[in-house]
Design an enzyme around this catalytic site. Structure first.
Site, short mmCIF file in Angstrom:
data_model
loop_
_atom_site.label_atom_id
_atom_site.label_comp_id
_atom_site.label_asym_id
_atom_site.label_seq_id
_atom_site.Cartn_x
_atom_site.Cartn_y
_atom_site.Cartn_z
N PHE A 1 -1.37 -9.31 4.29
CA PHE A 1 -1.91 -9.42 2.79
C PHE A 1 -3.46 -9.90 2.56
O PHE A 1 -3.95 -9.95 1.68
CB PHE A 1 -0.90 -10.11 1.44
CG PHE A 1 0.43 -9.18 1.55
CD1 PHE A 1 0.30 -8.01 0.78
CD2 PHE A 1 1.62 -9.63 1.91
CE1 PHE A 1 1.53 -7.25 0.57
CE2 PHE A 1 2.73 -8.96 1.78
CZ PHE A 1 2.76 -7.66 1.14
N ASP B 1 2.39 -3.43 7.53
CA ASP B 1 1.49 -3.04 8.44
C ASP B 1 0.25 -3.72 8.07
O ASP B 1 0.06 -4.17 6.99
CB ASP B 1 1.23 -1.64 7.96
CG ASP B 1 1.54 -0.48 9.13
OD1 ASP B 1 2.28 -0.96 10.13
OD2 ASP B 1 1.07 0.53 9.29
#
Length: 247
Positions: free
Chosen positions: A99, A86
């Site tokens: 990330f 996500d």
């Protein structure tokens, strides 16, 4: 402007965002690889859902950043995939690369652990920021399985169609004529291994770098050196995993 009109306008903006980026002067070569997806029923349903969410809630990342991973890492140069789940759901964090956060944004815990493993693996001192664009520009596709999220609600846009699209991205990378390294962290990413031809490509998998699981196999997994070993074995240019300190 009524709510229906707002949603319709937002849908048009979101669903044509890709086309705008890949028009007469293409920014990316992914468009011909993925354009069949835009004619499938799920795509319009998905874009209408996201537009409705943007009309009523704060959604991350901003619309201009939704496809940033595909804009920064051309299909032709993709030789590594890092798969996230996500986008970050906090203010100012998500910018379309899994990330990664923009310079000036606090480094999230999972990324801090990625920095730690990078230092342990290759001796690379992590920067003070969390921006991973330097990797993306070298051919590391930083792809989330779901490309949008409602603010403050993790997984809120899962199961709405993004996974169908990003699965096709993975299939397209799998079809590339040269070997690719797929880095799969955590159970969600590891389930995508079924989309990868393990006879041609390298899969590096471990626990997720989240503080909840990093000690269960992420730390010590040496994904960065193992990736470069696989690339060099395939006579491909290795990744310079160093991140600039002066952003």
């Amino acid at each position: 402007m009524g709510a229906t009109t707002v949603v319709a306008a937002a849908t048009a903006t979101e669903s044509h965002r890709w086309a705008a980026h890949t028009g007469a002067v293409p920014v990316t070569d992914w468009n011909p690889v993925l354009r069949d997806e835009f004619a499938k029923p799920y795509w319009n349903t998905l874009q209408h859902f996201v537009a409705g969410e943007r009309a009523r809630h704060v959604v991350f990342p901003p619309a201009d950043d939704v496809f940033a991973a595909l804009h920064l890492t051309p299909y032709a140069t993709t030789r590594v995939v890092i798969l996230g789940q996500d986008p970050y759901h906090g203010p100012g964090q998500a910018h379309g690369l899994c990330f990664s956060v923009r310079p000036g944004v606090a480094v999230p815990p999972s990324l801090a652990n990625i920095h730690k493993e990078l230092a342990a693996d290759l001796g690379i001192e992590p920067p003070a920021h969390g921006n991973l664009e330097a990797w993306a520009r070298q051919g590391v596709l930083l792809l989330n399985a779901t490309l949008t999220v409602r603010a403050g609600q993790a997984a809120s846009h899962q199961g709405k169609g993004w996974e169908t699209f990003t699965d096709q991205v993975l299939r397209a990378v799998n079809d590339k004529p040269h070997p690719v390294v797929f880095i799969l962290w955590g159970a969600s990413a590891r389930r995508k291994k079924s989309l990868i031809d393990l006879g041609r490509h390298t899969v590096i998998e471990s626990a997720h770098p989240s503080p909840l699981s990093a000690h269960n196999g992420f730390f010590g997994s040496r994904p960065f050196s193992r990736t470069n070993t696989a690339l060099e074995a395939a006579e491909l240019v290795p990744i310079d995993w160093r991140l600039p300190s002066d952003l």
